[in-house]
Structures are given as structure tokens and as C-alpha cells.
Design a protein around this motif. Sequence first.
Motif, PDB file in Angstrom:
ATOM      1  N   TYR A 296       6.704  -0.804 -16.036  1.00 52.85           N
ATOM      2  CA  TYR A 296       6.493  -2.149 -15.523  1.00 52.85           C
ATOM      3  C   TYR A 296       7.476  -3.161 -16.106  1.00 52.85           C
ATOM      4  O   TYR A 296       7.780  -4.171 -15.482  1.00 52.85           O
ATOM      5  N   ILE A 297       7.943  -2.937 -17.318  1.00 53.25           N
ATOM      6  CA  ILE A 297       8.769  -3.948 -17.986  1.00 53.25           C
ATOM      7  C   ILE A 297      10.254  -3.601 -17.968  1.00 53.25           C
ATOM      8  O   ILE A 297      11.057  -4.312 -18.562  1.00 53.25           O
ATOM      9  N   VAL A 298      10.625  -2.518 -17.282  1.00 59.80           N
ATOM     10  CA  VAL A 298      12.010  -2.056 -17.316  1.00 59.80           C
ATOM     11  C   VAL A 298      12.971  -3.128 -16.809  1.00 59.80           C
ATOM     12  O   VAL A 298      14.112  -3.227 -17.275  1.00 59.80           O
ATOM     13  N   ASN A 299      12.551  -3.958 -15.879  1.00 62.64           N
ATOM     14  CA  ASN A 299      13.437  -4.969 -15.296  1.00 62.64           C
ATOM     15  C   ASN A 299      13.198  -6.371 -15.824  1.00 62.64           C
ATOM     16  O   ASN A 299      13.916  -7.298 -15.439  1.00 62.64           O
ATOM     17  N   CYS A 300      12.201  -6.551 -16.683  1.00 64.73           N
ATOM     18  CA  CYS A 300      11.889  -7.916 -17.128  1.00 64.73           C
ATOM     19  C   CYS A 300      11.839  -8.054 -18.647  1.00 64.73           C
ATOM     20  O   CYS A 300      11.548  -9.123 -19.166  1.00 64.73           O
ATOM     21  N   GLY A 301      12.108  -6.991 -19.361  1.00 65.47           N
ATOM     22  CA  GLY A 301      12.152  -7.093 -20.809  1.00 65.47           C
ATOM     23  C   GLY A 301      10.784  -7.025 -21.444  1.00 65.47           C
ATOM     24  O   GLY A 301       9.761  -6.820 -20.772  1.00 65.47           O
ATOM     25  N   PRO A 302      10.730  -7.191 -22.772  1.00 69.06           N
ATOM     26  CA  PRO A 302       9.459  -7.084 -23.505  1.00 69.06           C
ATOM     27  C   PRO A 302       8.405  -8.050 -22.991  1.00 69.06           C
ATOM     28  O   PRO A 302       8.712  -9.133 -22.480  1.00 69.06           O
TER      29      PRO A 302
END
Length: 806
Positions: A296-302
Motif C-alpha cells: 500500500y505504501i510503495v508509491n507514497c512513502g512511510p
Amino acid sequence: MENDDIALSSPRSPPSDPTQVQFFVRMITEPTLVIIASSTDTIQSIHEKVQSSTGMPITEQRLIYSGKQLRWEQTLYECGVQNDAIMHLAGRMRSTCHPKAWQLMNDVVFLIFYLYKNYPPFLPVLPLKTVKSMLLQFLSLTPQSDPDQAYGHLQIFTASSAPARLVMLYMSSYRNAAADAIRHFFCASKTVLNKDTYNRCGPIALEFCKRLFRAVGTYDPLYVFCRRSLASMLELTDPLEKKALIGFKDIFPFVKELAVKLSHDLLLSTESTPSLSDVRDFSVFLVLVRKEIERYIVNCGPIVLSFRGEISGLPMCYSEEIKYLHEVFVALLCRLDTCLMKIDVHVADVMKQDGKTLIGCSQYLAILKELNLISKLYHGCEKMFWETMKRRTVALGNLIVKYVKKSNEHKWILDEGKEATNFKARRHLAMLLLPEVKYDYEAAHEMLIDRPNLLAVSFEYIAHADPNSLRAGLFMEFKNEDATGPGVLREWFFLVCQAIFNPQNALFVACPTDRRRFFPNPDSKVDSLHLEYFIFSGRMIALALMHKVHVGIVFDRVFFLQLAGHNITLEDIQDADPYFYSSCKQILEMDPEVVDQDVLALTFVHETEELGKRKIVELCPGGRSMIVNSKNRKQYVESLIQHRFVTSIGEQVAHFVQGFADIVSSQRLQRSFFHCLEPKDLDWMLHGTENAISVDDWKAHTKYRGFKKTDSQISWFWKAVDGMTTEQRKVLLFFWTSVKYLPIEGFGGLASRLRIIKCSMSFDRLPSSHTCFYELCLPAYPSLTVTCDRLRIITQEHVGCSFGTS
């Protein structure tokens, strides 16, 4: 335990006024059937109606209601089916692909039910053995060449309600027998099934865990066994496959359960310690959880959590779990910080004891590794993690030294937080990459060294040897000398390495500001064998490190950084060539307008001297015509540094690396070794401490045989040592031990304590030594004057370094 076994509960009295029940039978390949029947009708009659409508044989039918297989002899009323128009009765036929498996599991379920209802506790030994053998037979029927077929076969185990029946039996008088059958099933699955098929037993283990959780809780031994079985199946499976079989929501309860348990054990670390299996299970379950969150966070960072713990800017279906995992991270990190603080305060006591606290410490690093991985999911958590580790450098270092056996397990510490470690920890992880020293003299590489031709003879023995024989161990002796053993080997290492790095041999050059520091000589080609000698040098340094011998030399920073695979910058060359460094710095700091007026008269070339001749080298294509200006001067300086300290010695460094890699088995391990260390670390490992030898420390680590500490001879001996120069003490130490440079820990870092042994030789004889055992044989001299005189002779460099020690 919740009573979710309605179909197998005690018989209910039939209703006095039978009623009609409408329900649905859903099938995989046929339309849903609507059936109306009396509440007193048997399940067998329902099977007959299904056969009448579909043509499906009764023997091919299995009706499941609320997850339980219904027995033929029961009525709809006994099964709890009420008069409800929307009641669904799931119908499932016996798989045509696995008819034997369905029949077998049907017999297993019937036998368990029969035992539960009819047998007293003292009779069911034989039937229960039959249950175990039938479970084993079910496993042996599993098709293992086709994963999909195998999965379909294994699903029958759960669909037949076998887990529910076995747990039901576990809650009865047959607790031990049922537990034995369940354990036998999972243990046998490891041996009967291949790896890919065994992994597909995960849903079965999950089903047992869910039912045992409701029935007996998380501390029950059988529940723990099933949870660990599930973890072992997930551990052997690719994370992508794990998601296909078992979902995030199924796994997260185990993460919560184990996090609570680990937190409790860490809080009571002096009474209860985290178990290895709990930590391992925690790690396995976290893999799936992290992978799903990372998706889920691969494209939006931590993930960013608000002050109230709310997730901002990212809609997620796992919001509650994500918030809870953050709480787990904070809580466990806080617990471990407290545990590490206790080690910091009481490091000597904690690391020496054999009690529960010591055992608990062994799991701290594994938990920290998981917390480090979790920290990457949340904004600000990585910083929080490493700041905590930096406060506990001493404790972390002691844990690494005491418990880490395989360096790759905790390579993450050095990759991401080397500043949170100390020298002892980094040295320990680096040394794990070197072969272990072996003392099998039959397999050892034998050498007979002629002192006058030390370097040349040693080169022949080492450079042309099979690396495997060098890793097997070394046995050497000097020609015409009787002494052998580790002490003589230490002396040989020291003398050969001193010769290799002697600038007169043209292999290495010393730094102008520190004559102990060396880097490869760009003009080493004056010797036609120079590249072979660099291979020899790499082997010798690796072997010296492997044998933990301090050889009294250190590498310059530019040499070390290349061995570690790092780039060279301007600040790195300061010691190697101060004048060159100063010139480059002036070029970069000059006024841009002045540079652009071409007052430097520089182009992209470098003038060098090679074998007495001047040589012009272009730093880039067309460099002769490329004028240095304010815009390209940084590139010019970087090109100069690259040529002067990298390109010009590239062959020499490559061959040294090859020699070092011969000993550690690969260039990957060679680079990892240097990557583990800071430049100062390698200084201490090769050279030893730079501090003057402490006589008090020397005394504290010396034992006596034949003498007493209070004897006059011992008092005179230490007075004589106290009056020596620093160099004389080094020579005496070398004569005594073949060690001239102490480890950074001082005398406490040596392999054993030193000994002074009383010998019966006459007063006119000099002391002798057994360097292998750190023993000095001292005659009982009659006075301080005689003692000083004899030791003065010993501490002459030409005597102390070759006085027939053994």
C-alpha cells in the motif's frame, strides 16, 4: 470452549409438533436447490432428495452446515436447522478428484464421533491408534506433483470437519490421545509431504489454531504447537504465495498475541525471558504483515500517523491493524531500551552469569531486527529506532560479541546503523567472515623458512599454495631452529608483514605524515613479479587477521576505502599526500573570477613520473585542450584524485583484493569484511593499541609458577621492567610472547595470561621463553643489578627478536 459443534452435540428430544423447514443446498457446479422438509426428517432423506434432483449418488454427497458435516442418522431438528426461509444449508459433494480422501476423512470423523459418544476413557486405545494411522494414510494419498491438486486434496481435511472433531476430542476425557493424534499429523506432514505440498497445509494449521484459541486459549501447549506449525509452513513459502493461502486478517491476531507476550517477557526479563520459538514465530508472521502494508505504501512513502494516531493522507483497509502495529513498535522498543540500559549499567554481571537474564538477552537482537523492519513502514520511526540504539552502544556491542554466530543475521546493523556499534561489535562481525583457525597439524600447510631469505621463501610458500590448504591451517619452523608452534608462527607473521610493507621493497609507500600508514606504490612495477607479490600481500594480511596477529602496520585511508568498495573524496587523501591535498583545496577555494582568467594555466591532464621519466596523462578525452575554469574545476579535482589514487594503483589493489579473497573464499566476502569496519578498526586489528605498555596492566595479567608474587626476584623483575624504555618493553614482550603490539584491550585481550616460571638454570644464564604458552623462564637471580643486566641483554632488538623462543 464455545459449542460450535451443534451437529455432534448430545441428541435433542424430537419436537412434539413437527414443522416444515425451507433451506438451500448450494453446490459447486450445479444451481442452488430449494428444499422443503419436515424438521423430523433425517439428513439421509435430504441426501435422497438431492439425488432425485441432480442424479448425484448419495455416496458422493456431503452436506455441511455452519462448517460441520451432518450425519445421516440425525434429523434437521437435532442439527439445529430452524424454520427459516432464508436458512442456508451448504451442500458439498465428495470431490470426484479425490474420492478416496473424502471417504477416508468421513470415516475418521465418524470414528472420532463414535469414540466421543460411546467409549469410556479406558477403552479407546486401539481406535485412537487407528485414527492416527488414518491421518497418516490421508497424507500419503496427497498428490504432490501438482500443487493445485495437492491443495484441493488438503482442503478435504478441513471441509470434513476433522479439525473440529479432533479439538472436540481434545476437550474430552481423551485429551492426551487427541493431542497425540494432532501432533502426529503435523509432524508426519513434514516427512511425508514435499516442501511445496507441506506449505499448503497452512490453512489446516490455521483452522486448528482458531478452534484451540476459542477452546483453551493461547497458553495451551497444543495451541502453541499448532501456531508454531503454521509459522514453519509460512517460513518456507514465498510471501506472495502466503497471501494466496492465508490472508492478512488471519495472520495479524498472531502478531498481536506474540507482541503482548514478548512485551510481558521483556518487562519481567529477570523472571521470564522471550523464548526463541516465540521470537521466531513473531518474525515469520510479521513477514506477511509487512509485505501487505508495503504493497500500500510503495508509491507514497512511510505511513504518517497524526498526534491522535490517525492515518493521514492514505485510505487503507487495514487502518486498525496499522495503528496497532505502530503501538507494538513503540512498546517493544521502550521495553528493549530498558533491558539494554540494565546491561549497560551491570554489563559485567549480566554478561557473565548463566541464569535466566543471560538466556533472555540472546533474543534481544532478533527482536531488534524485527523492530528495525517495522520502523521503515512509519514516518519518523527509523530515526527513533537508531537514536535509541546509539544510546545503548555498549550493550548492543556486548550482545553482538556474545551471541552473534553468523554475521549475515545481523548485517543490517552495520548496513544502516554502524554508528550505533562499537569496535568490539564491528570486529566480531568482520571476524566471522574469516575462516576459523584450525589446529590440525596433519592437514596444515607446512613451511620451512630461512631467516636470511625470509620474504622470498615465504612468498614461494604462500603465493603458490592452494587457498584451501592455507585455510586448513599453518605449520612452520625456521631453518636450523627447534622452536615450533603458535608463538613462532606469530613471530613469522610479524616479520614477513614488516618486510612486505618496507618501502625499500617498492610494493607500498608510507604516508609522509605517518610512516606507519601505507598504500600501494604506483611504481611497484619496477619488480616484474609485483602483481604476484600483491596477491601474496593480500593473502598474508588475511591470514594474519584470521590468526589474530598484530603485525604493526596500518593502511592509509585511501587504500582502506578502495578495499571496502567506497569512493575516494578530497578529504580522504589528506594523509596520503598533504601537498597534493593542499593544492586541490586551493583550486576549489580560489575566487571564481581569478580561475576564469586562466591564471592557473591548467588543463585536464596530470603529469607523473614513471620509472624516472615524465609522463603526461589526459584525465578525459581531449583533456589537453580542456582549460580548467570555475565551472569545471570540481570535475578537474575529482578526476585528478581518481587518477592519482585509484587508476594509478588499480592493478595493485585488484591483485591485493584477489589474494585476500583467496582466504575468505570470495570477493563478496572480502568487500563485506572491510565494509563491516571503520578505518580505525582495521588499525587496531592490524597494529594493535597505540598506548604505551602499562606495567600495572602487565602485572595484573601475569601468573607465577615456582615463584610467589612477594618473592624478591619477582619484585626485582618488575622494577627492571618499570625502568625500561617503551621500545625495550616491546622487545621484552615480543621475546616473551611473539607479540610486540598489544590488542586494543591491552593484556586482557591476549589469548591467555602470561606466566613467569622459576627455572633451575645458573645465574649467568639469560631468561628463555615458550612463546606458544606466553611463558617466561626466569632464573632466581641474586640481586636487582643482575636482573636488570640480564633483561638489558634480552631487550636488545637483535637478541629479543630471534632468541630461540618456542
